[in-house]
Structures are given as C-alpha cells and as structure tokens.
Design a protein around this motif. Structure first.
Motif, PDB file in Angstrom:
ATOM      1  N   TYR A   1      18.412 -26.460 -24.070  1.00  0.00           N
ATOM      2  CA  TYR A   1      17.664 -27.686 -23.807  1.00  0.00           C
ATOM      3  C   TYR A   1      18.394 -28.387 -22.672  1.00  0.00           C
ATOM      4  CZ  TYR A   1      16.212 -32.558 -24.282  1.00  0.00           C
ATOM      5  OH  TYR A   1      15.761 -33.828 -24.033  1.00  0.00           O
ATOM      6  N   GLN A   2      17.639 -28.796 -21.641  1.00  0.00           N
ATOM      7  CA  GLN A   2      18.266 -29.478 -20.516  1.00  0.00           C
ATOM      8  C   GLN A   2      17.334 -30.579 -20.013  1.00  0.00           C
ATOM      9  OE1 GLN A   2      18.994 -27.487 -16.555  1.00  0.00           O
ATOM     10  NE2 GLN A   2      21.091 -27.636 -17.332  1.00  0.00           N
ATOM     11  N   LYS A   3      17.877 -31.803 -19.907  1.00  0.00           N
ATOM     12  CA  LYS A   3      17.111 -32.938 -19.413  1.00  0.00           C
ATOM     13  C   LYS A   3      17.834 -33.509 -18.205  1.00  0.00           C
ATOM     14  CE  LYS A   3      14.859 -37.161 -20.944  1.00  0.00           C
ATOM     15  NZ  LYS A   3      14.549 -37.966 -22.129  1.00  0.00           N
ATOM     16  N   THR A   4      17.099 -33.672 -17.101  1.00  0.00           N
ATOM     17  CA  THR A   4      17.647 -34.208 -15.862  1.00  0.00           C
ATOM     18  C   THR A   4      16.899 -35.488 -15.518  1.00  0.00           C
ATOM     19  OG1 THR A   4      18.080 -31.941 -15.127  1.00  0.00           O
ATOM     20  CG2 THR A   4      18.180 -33.665 -13.464  1.00  0.00           C
ATOM     21  N   ILE A   5      17.649 -36.579 -15.268  1.00  0.00           N
ATOM     22  CA  ILE A   5      17.054 -37.870 -14.941  1.00  0.00           C
ATOM     23  C   ILE A   5      17.578 -38.330 -13.591  1.00  0.00           C
ATOM     24  CG2 ILE A   5      16.808 -40.290 -15.636  1.00  0.00           C
ATOM     25  CD1 ILE A   5      17.426 -39.366 -18.508  1.00  0.00           C
ATOM     26  N   ASN A   6      16.652 -38.687 -12.701  1.00  0.00           N
ATOM     27  CA  ASN A   6      17.028 -39.309 -11.431  1.00  0.00           C
ATOM     28  C   ASN A   6      17.254 -40.786 -11.747  1.00  0.00           C
ATOM     29  OD1 ASN A   6      16.774 -40.835  -8.952  1.00  0.00           O
ATOM     30  ND2 ASN A   6      16.086 -38.930  -7.997  1.00  0.00           N
ATOM     31  N   ASN A   7      18.500 -41.262 -11.670  1.00  0.00           N
ATOM     32  CA  ASN A   7      18.823 -42.623 -12.067  1.00  0.00           C
ATOM     33  C   ASN A   7      18.242 -43.675 -11.128  1.00  0.00           C
ATOM     34  OD1 ASN A   7      20.364 -41.821 -14.365  1.00  0.00           O
ATOM     35  ND2 ASN A   7      22.008 -41.232 -12.981  1.00  0.00           N
ATOM     36  N   LEU A   8      17.801 -43.279  -9.934  1.00  0.00           N
ATOM     37  CA  LEU A   8      17.185 -44.209  -8.987  1.00  0.00           C
ATOM     38  C   LEU A   8      15.687 -44.330  -9.246  1.00  0.00           C
ATOM     39  CD1 LEU A   8      17.472 -46.018  -6.458  1.00  0.00           C
ATOM     40  CD2 LEU A   8      17.028 -43.970  -5.092  1.00  0.00           C
ATOM     41  N   THR A   9      14.983 -43.192  -9.291  1.00  0.00           N
ATOM     42  CA  THR A   9      13.522 -43.196  -9.431  1.00  0.00           C
ATOM     43  C   THR A   9      13.069 -43.127 -10.890  1.00  0.00           C
ATOM     44  OG1 THR A   9      13.348 -40.784  -9.342  1.00  0.00           O
ATOM     45  CG2 THR A   9      13.327 -41.988  -7.226  1.00  0.00           C
ATOM     46  N   GLN A  10      13.985 -42.797 -11.800  1.00  0.00           N
ATOM     47  CA  GLN A  10      13.691 -42.620 -13.230  1.00  0.00           C
ATOM     48  C   GLN A  10      12.772 -41.427 -13.502  1.00  0.00           C
ATOM     49  OE1 GLN A  10      15.337 -44.335 -15.782  1.00  0.00           O
ATOM     50  NE2 GLN A  10      16.495 -44.820 -13.944  1.00  0.00           N
ATOM     51  N   GLU A  11      12.597 -40.546 -12.533  1.00  0.00           N
ATOM     52  CA  GLU A  11      11.840 -39.315 -12.780  1.00  0.00           C
ATOM     53  C   GLU A  11      12.668 -38.407 -13.678  1.00  0.00           C
ATOM     54  OE1 GLU A  11       9.330 -39.128  -8.595  1.00  0.00           O
ATOM     55  OE2 GLU A  11      11.024 -37.803  -8.883  1.00  0.00           O
ATOM     56  N   GLU A  12      11.992 -37.717 -14.595  1.00  0.00           N
ATOM     57  CA  GLU A  12      12.669 -36.851 -15.547  1.00  0.00           C
ATOM     58  C   GLU A  12      12.091 -35.445 -15.506  1.00  0.00           C
ATOM     59  OE1 GLU A  12      12.422 -38.389 -19.503  1.00  0.00           O
ATOM     60  OE2 GLU A  12      13.087 -40.389 -18.927  1.00  0.00           O
ATOM     61  N   VAL A  13      12.970 -34.484 -15.697  1.00  0.00           N
ATOM     62  CA  VAL A  13      12.560 -33.095 -15.863  1.00  0.00           C
ATOM     63  C   VAL A  13      13.246 -32.584 -17.124  1.00  0.00           C
ATOM     64  CG1 VAL A  13      12.575 -30.759 -14.909  1.00  0.00           C
ATOM     65  CG2 VAL A  13      12.346 -32.725 -13.371  1.00  0.00           C
ATOM     66  N   THR A  14      12.454 -32.033 -18.043  1.00  0.00           N
ATOM     67  CA  THR A  14      13.005 -31.486 -19.279  1.00  0.00           C
ATOM     68  C   THR A  14      12.704 -29.992 -19.322  1.00  0.00           C
ATOM     69  OG1 THR A  14      12.676 -33.583 -20.426  1.00  0.00           O
ATOM     70  CG2 THR A  14      13.029 -31.638 -21.794  1.00  0.00           C
ATOM     71  N   PHE A  15      13.750 -29.224 -19.570  1.00  0.00           N
ATOM     72  CA  PHE A  15      13.616 -27.761 -19.697  1.00  0.00           C
ATOM     73  C   PHE A  15      13.980 -27.387 -21.116  1.00  0.00           C
ATOM     74  CE2 PHE A  15      15.786 -23.708 -20.017  1.00  0.00           C
ATOM     75  CZ  PHE A  15      14.899 -22.824 -19.419  1.00  0.00           C
ATOM     76  N   PHE A  16      13.154 -26.536 -21.718  1.00  0.00           N
ATOM     77  CA  PHE A  16      13.480 -25.974 -23.014  1.00  0.00           C
ATOM     78  C   PHE A  16      13.094 -24.509 -22.994  1.00  0.00           C
ATOM     79  CE2 PHE A  16      12.124 -24.773 -27.319  1.00  0.00           C
ATOM     80  CZ  PHE A  16      13.368 -24.792 -27.909  1.00  0.00           C
ATOM     81  N   GLY A  17      14.097 -23.641 -23.144  1.00  0.00           N
ATOM     82  CA  GLY A  17      13.811 -22.213 -23.113  1.00  0.00           C
ATOM     83  C   GLY A  17      15.080 -21.403 -23.187  1.00  0.00           C
ATOM     84  N   ASN A  18      15.004 -20.210 -22.681  1.00  0.00           N
ATOM     85  CA  ASN A  18      16.127 -19.281 -22.759  1.00  0.00           C
ATOM     86  C   ASN A  18      16.959 -19.302 -21.485  1.00  0.00           C
ATOM     87  OD1 ASN A  18      15.604 -18.019 -25.380  1.00  0.00           O
ATOM     88  ND2 ASN A  18      13.682 -17.421 -24.419  1.00  0.00           N
TER      89      ASN A  18
END
Length: 201
Positions: free
Chosen positions: A142-159
């Motif tokens: 599980y990996q979540k990436t947040i741009n602290n400036l724009t607040q855009e988020e990308v969440t990855f869940f997989g192998n």
C-alpha cells in the motif's frame, strides 16, 4: 480483472494496516550479553536499555542524522524497531520507518513515511506499508503519495517485487475536481496499458 482477486487484495491491505501499529515494541527474545555489548560499542551515542531490552543508536552524517531504537543482534538492528532520519541543518524529519528489521535492514512488516521535494521543488509525503526484504517491499504493498502544495493524492494498492510495482494493482488519483480509479497491471514499475481500465468518480 477478477473482482474477487481485488477483494482479496483489499482484505490483505486491511490486515496490514491493522497489524503494523500493534507490533510489540520491546524485544521478546532473551538477549545475551554479547548482543548488549555489541549495541553499546556501536558508537559513542549507543545505549542499551536493560528495562526494555532495546538498543538506541544515533549516527550523524554530512547531510542527515539517523536515529534507531529497537531490537538488536550481533548484525545490528534486528526485530521490531523505529528508524528516524533528520536533515542535519534544519532538523526537519525526513523519514520514519516503524517495523521489522534484520541485519540492520527493513525486513518484515513495516511502515515507511518519507517527505522529500519532487523535481519541481514541491514537498511530497509518501507512506509505504508492506512486507519488506532488504530495504525493499516485496509482495502486497500500500502506498499513498500526497503533494503537500496542491493536496493531490495518488494511492497505490497492489503487488511489488524488490521495491518495484509488479502485477495487478489499483491506482486512485484525487484532485479538487475528481477522483479517477485505474485497475492496472505493472511489470517492473511500468504500467501495461493493454490490461488497464479507468473510471472517474
């Protein structure tokens, strides 16, 4: 993609998220005197806590300060521990890993949170939870990436395989306007568009 396969992956993620915070902090195995001595002799800052059976070590480099507290062996950090990395100039916390170690490497169930600047100079926070082997996630991740400036988020869940996205996964992209979800297949961190599906929510 098989819906049941994705459902099984989500159940595993739930277990990962629940188990990481409840791992016992102190060492549960009997600690020998040679392990205690090894900890104390690691450097001038090393300290062995008899009460908790934990080793505490700090190492200062040119740009960062590393701090570790947790289980120990004759090969260094071992068992459950916590690792902190700070910027030596500003004192800013750059990374925190809480989880299992073996031979002073992330090894076993763990959670890593990192803050860094991307290529545009924007602050990014990334959280990775998974089963680690030699400092890299292998298996379910599980990996979540947040741009602290724009607040855009990308969440990855997989192998993952040796730290690279590999196999069936779910990607979610959040912006102010919408949320898009991809079911994708990765091969060594590269998405295979032939097997990807997208939906906007």
């Amino acid at each position: 993609f098989n819906f049941m396969e994705i459902l099984r992956m989500l159940k595993k993620l739930t277990l990962l998220i629940l188990l990481v915070p409840v791992v016992a902090y102190s060492q549960t195995t009997e600690v020998t005197n040679d392990v205690k001595s090894h900890c104390k002799s690691f450097n001038d800052t090393a300290f062995w806590s008899e009460e908790e059976s934990l080793c505490t070590v700090s190492v200062k480099g040119d740009k960062t300060v590393f701090h570790y507290v947790g289980g120990w062996s004759l090969k260094g950090a071992n068992g459950y521990g916590q690792f902190y990395e700070y910027n030596v100039d500003s004192g800013t916390l750059m990374a925190v890993y809480k989880g299992q170690f073996k031979n002073s490497m992330f090894n076993g169930l763990g959670r890593l949170e990192e803050t860094y600047d991307n290529s545009q100079g924007e602050s990014i926070t990334r959280v990775t939870i998974g089963n680690w082997s030699d400092d890299k996630v292998s298996g379910l991740m599980y990996q979540k990436t947040i741009n602290n400036l724009t607040q855009e988020e990308v969440t990855f869940f997989g192998n993952a395989n040796k730290g690279l996205r590999h196999g069936t996964s779910v990607l979610e992209f959040y912006t102010d306007e919408n949320k898009s979800v991809y079911i994708a297949n990765f091969i060594d961190n590269v998405g295979d568009d032939r097997n990807s599906k997208e939906s906007f929510l």
